[in-house]
Design a protein around this motif. Sequence first.
Motif, mmCIF file in Angstrom:
data_model
loop_
_atom_site.group_PDB
_atom_site.id
_atom_site.type_symbol
_atom_site.label_atom_id
_atom_site.label_comp_id
_atom_site.label_asym_id
_atom_site.label_seq_id
_atom_site.Cartn_x
_atom_site.Cartn_y
_atom_site.Cartn_z
ATOM 1 N N GLU A 1 0.813 -1.203 0.000
ATOM 2 C CA GLU A 1 0.000 0.000 0.000
ATOM 3 C C GLU A 1 0.856 1.266 0.000
ATOM 4 O O GLU A 1 0.485 2.261 -0.599
ATOM 5 C CB GLU A 1 -0.987 -0.012 1.169
ATOM 6 N N ASP A 40 -6.357 4.854 7.916
ATOM 7 C CA ASP A 40 -7.511 4.164 7.345
ATOM 8 C C ASP A 40 -7.405 4.053 5.830
ATOM 9 O O ASP A 40 -7.808 3.041 5.251
ATOM 10 C CB ASP A 40 -8.812 4.853 7.746
ATOM 11 N N SER A 43 -5.140 1.224 5.020
ATOM 12 C CA SER A 43 -5.851 -0.042 5.251
ATOM 13 C C SER A 43 -6.773 -0.376 4.089
ATOM 14 O O SER A 43 -6.850 -1.526 3.655
ATOM 15 C CB SER A 43 -6.666 0.024 6.543
ATOM 16 N N VAL A 44 -7.466 0.630 3.585
ATOM 17 C CA VAL A 44 -8.389 0.406 2.462
ATOM 18 C C VAL A 44 -7.606 -0.027 1.226
ATOM 19 O O VAL A 44 -8.014 -0.950 0.520
ATOM 20 C CB VAL A 44 -9.249 1.660 2.180
ATOM 21 N N ARG A 46 -4.762 -1.566 1.156
ATOM 22 C CA ARG A 46 -4.287 -2.926 1.422
ATOM 23 C C ARG A 46 -5.415 -3.947 1.266
ATOM 24 O O ARG A 46 -5.242 -4.994 0.661
ATOM 25 C CB ARG A 46 -3.686 -3.002 2.822
ATOM 26 N N ASP A 47 -6.595 -3.617 1.773
ATOM 27 C CA ASP A 47 -7.702 -4.574 1.756
ATOM 28 C C ASP A 47 -8.388 -4.679 0.399
ATOM 29 O O ASP A 47 -8.687 -5.775 -0.057
ATOM 30 C CB ASP A 47 -8.737 -4.209 2.826
ATOM 31 N N LYS A 48 -8.632 -3.535 -0.247
ATOM 32 C CA LYS A 48 -9.363 -3.537 -1.522
ATOM 33 C C LYS A 48 -8.495 -3.972 -2.696
ATOM 34 O O LYS A 48 -8.988 -4.579 -3.640
ATOM 35 C CB LYS A 48 -9.919 -2.145 -1.831
ATOM 36 N N LYS A 49 -7.229 -3.547 -2.654
ATOM 37 C CA LYS A 49 -6.315 -3.801 -3.774
ATOM 38 C C LYS A 49 -6.848 -3.203 -5.080
ATOM 39 O O LYS A 49 -6.579 -3.709 -6.168
ATOM 40 C CB LYS A 49 -6.038 -5.292 -3.926
#
Length: 76
Positions: A1, A40, A43-44, A46-49
């Motif tokens: 990220e 945040d 994190s988004v 990293r999580d959504k890609k």
Amino acid sequence: EKQILVIYAAKNGFVDGFPQPALRRYEEEMLGFFETRQADILSVIRDKKNLDDDLKGRLNKALEEFKGMFVAEEKK
């Protein structure tokens, strides 16, 4: 990220106009800014890609905020 963030900032003109010697410091301080104030968003990413329009809007707003802080620091 973090790599995505650095590439996004460079590709979308957020570092345009800064002298090359300042870019290393820009990168370090930008990452610190996101780690402490915009975790945040990291994190988004990293999580959504995936950088959808909502995330791009949030990134642009945060990068503009950081750019204002960085420019102010450069003028001291």
